[in-house]
Motif scaffolding. Structure first.
Motif, PDB file in Angstrom:
ATOM      1  N   UNK A  93       0.778  -1.145   0.027  1.00 47.78           N
ATOM      2  CA  UNK A  93      -0.030   0.259  -0.055  1.00 47.78           C
ATOM      3  C   UNK A  93       1.008   0.966  -0.017  1.00 47.78           C
ATOM      4  N   UNK A  94       0.303   2.423  -0.639  1.00 49.94           N
ATOM      5  CA  UNK A  94       0.950   3.599  -0.504  1.00 49.94           C
ATOM      6  C   UNK A  94       0.190   4.477   0.210  1.00 49.94           C
ATOM      7  N   UNK A  95       0.413   4.613   1.403  1.00 48.50           N
ATOM      8  CA  UNK A  95      -0.621   5.485   2.511  1.00 48.50           C
ATOM      9  C   UNK A  95      -0.496   6.935   1.997  1.00 48.50           C
ATOM     10  N   UNK A  96       0.737   7.412   1.997  1.00 52.12           N
ATOM     11  CA  UNK A  96       1.060   8.690   1.581  1.00 52.12           C
ATOM     12  C   UNK A  96       1.769   8.734   0.361  1.00 52.12           C
ATOM     13  N   UNK A  97       1.868   9.697  -0.459  1.00 53.61           N
ATOM     14  CA  UNK A  97       2.729   9.731  -1.789  1.00 53.61           C
ATOM     15  C   UNK A  97       4.173   9.307  -1.076  1.00 53.61           C
ATOM     16  N   UNK A  98       4.774   8.370  -1.703  1.00 53.55           N
ATOM     17  CA  UNK A  98       6.051   8.023  -1.761  1.00 53.55           C
ATOM     18  C   UNK A  98       6.429   7.066  -0.465  1.00 53.55           C
ATOM     19  N   UNK A  99       5.306   6.713   0.536  1.00 51.84           N
ATOM     20  CA  UNK A  99       5.532   5.898   1.665  1.00 51.84           C
ATOM     21  C   UNK A  99       4.793   4.616   1.545  1.00 51.84           C
ATOM     22  N   UNK A 100       5.747   3.701   1.548  1.00 52.75           N
ATOM     23  CA  UNK A 100       4.941   2.233   1.308  1.00 52.75           C
ATOM     24  C   UNK A 100       5.228   1.301   2.433  1.00 52.75           C
ATOM     25  N   UNK A 101       4.132   0.608   2.710  1.00 52.13           N
ATOM     26  CA  UNK A 101       3.985  -0.397   3.583  1.00 52.13           C
ATOM     27  C   UNK A 101       3.366  -1.666   3.272  1.00 52.13           C
ATOM     28  N   UNK A 102       3.320  -2.720   3.764  1.00 48.17           N
ATOM     29  CA  UNK A 102       2.613  -3.847   3.439  1.00 48.17           C
ATOM     30  C   UNK A 102       0.989  -3.669   3.239  1.00 48.17           C
ATOM     31  N   UNK A 103       0.527  -4.387   2.414  1.00 52.66           N
ATOM     32  CA  UNK A 103      -0.994  -4.214   1.865  1.00 52.66           C
ATOM     33  C   UNK A 103      -1.809  -4.490   3.224  1.00 52.66           C
TER      34      UNK A 103
END
Length: 174
Positions: A153-163
């Motif tokens: 997932x990309x919660x905020x632009x350019x910040x990635x986490x596990x879905x």
């Protein structure tokens, strides 16, 4: 008694001979290294292809049979013989990270181990790449692809986490 110039000439000839021998060894080692690199590259490609094929077979087994009249148009997931094959399959229940190509798997594992969201420039050194603009942008593209396919997932632009997966999600495979 040998004169000093003659002694220096003899030593120079011996040193020249040693340099030529070492240069020949270096040339032979360079050829062996290139051969070893080619072998490694072929093995990596073979392994990635096998993982890809297994993932596609796994995906095909999980999908219900479609009657011939309702068959989908050919696309990148149905093209034969690896032409247009999807390297990063869409996430679905039961699919494991091992089906991803190495670099994508490394990215997902790094994000899984992180305490919070990560940016592409934080991931690049962790996967062993130099932090150049090209490597960061290439990694960002991979991250976006993993988001598209439901792995991240990309919660905020350019910040990635596990879905985060589960009921109540408004996107498929997210």
């Amino acid at each position: 008694m040998v004169s000093l110039p003659e002694e220096l000439q003899a030593r120079e000839a011996a040193a020249r001979q040693r340099v030529q021998e070492l240069e020949a060894e270096v040339a032979e080692l360079a050829l062996r290294l290139e051969k070893a690199r080619e072998d490694l590259s072929r093995l990596e490609i073979t392994r990635e292809t096998v993982v890809q094929v297994l993932a596609e077979l796994s995906a095909a087994e999980a999908e219900p049979e479609v009657p011939a009249r309702d068959a989908p148009e050919p696309n990148e997931t149905t093209a034969p013989h690896g032409v247009g094959v999807m390297m990063v399959p869409p996430w679905r229940e039961g699919l494991v990270v091992a089906v991803l190509p190495d670099v994508y798997r490394d990215i997902v594992e790094i994000i899984a181990d992180a305490q919070g969201p990560l940016r592409a420039k934080q991931i690049v050194p962790r996967i062993g790449l130099p932090t150049t603009t090209g490597k960061i942008e290439g990694t960002r593209g991979k991250l976006k692809r993993l988001v598209e396919r439901g792995w991240l997932d990309e919660d905020a632009p350019g910040q990635f986490t596990l879905a985060r997966r589960g009921p109540g999600r408004d996107r498929a495979n997210s």
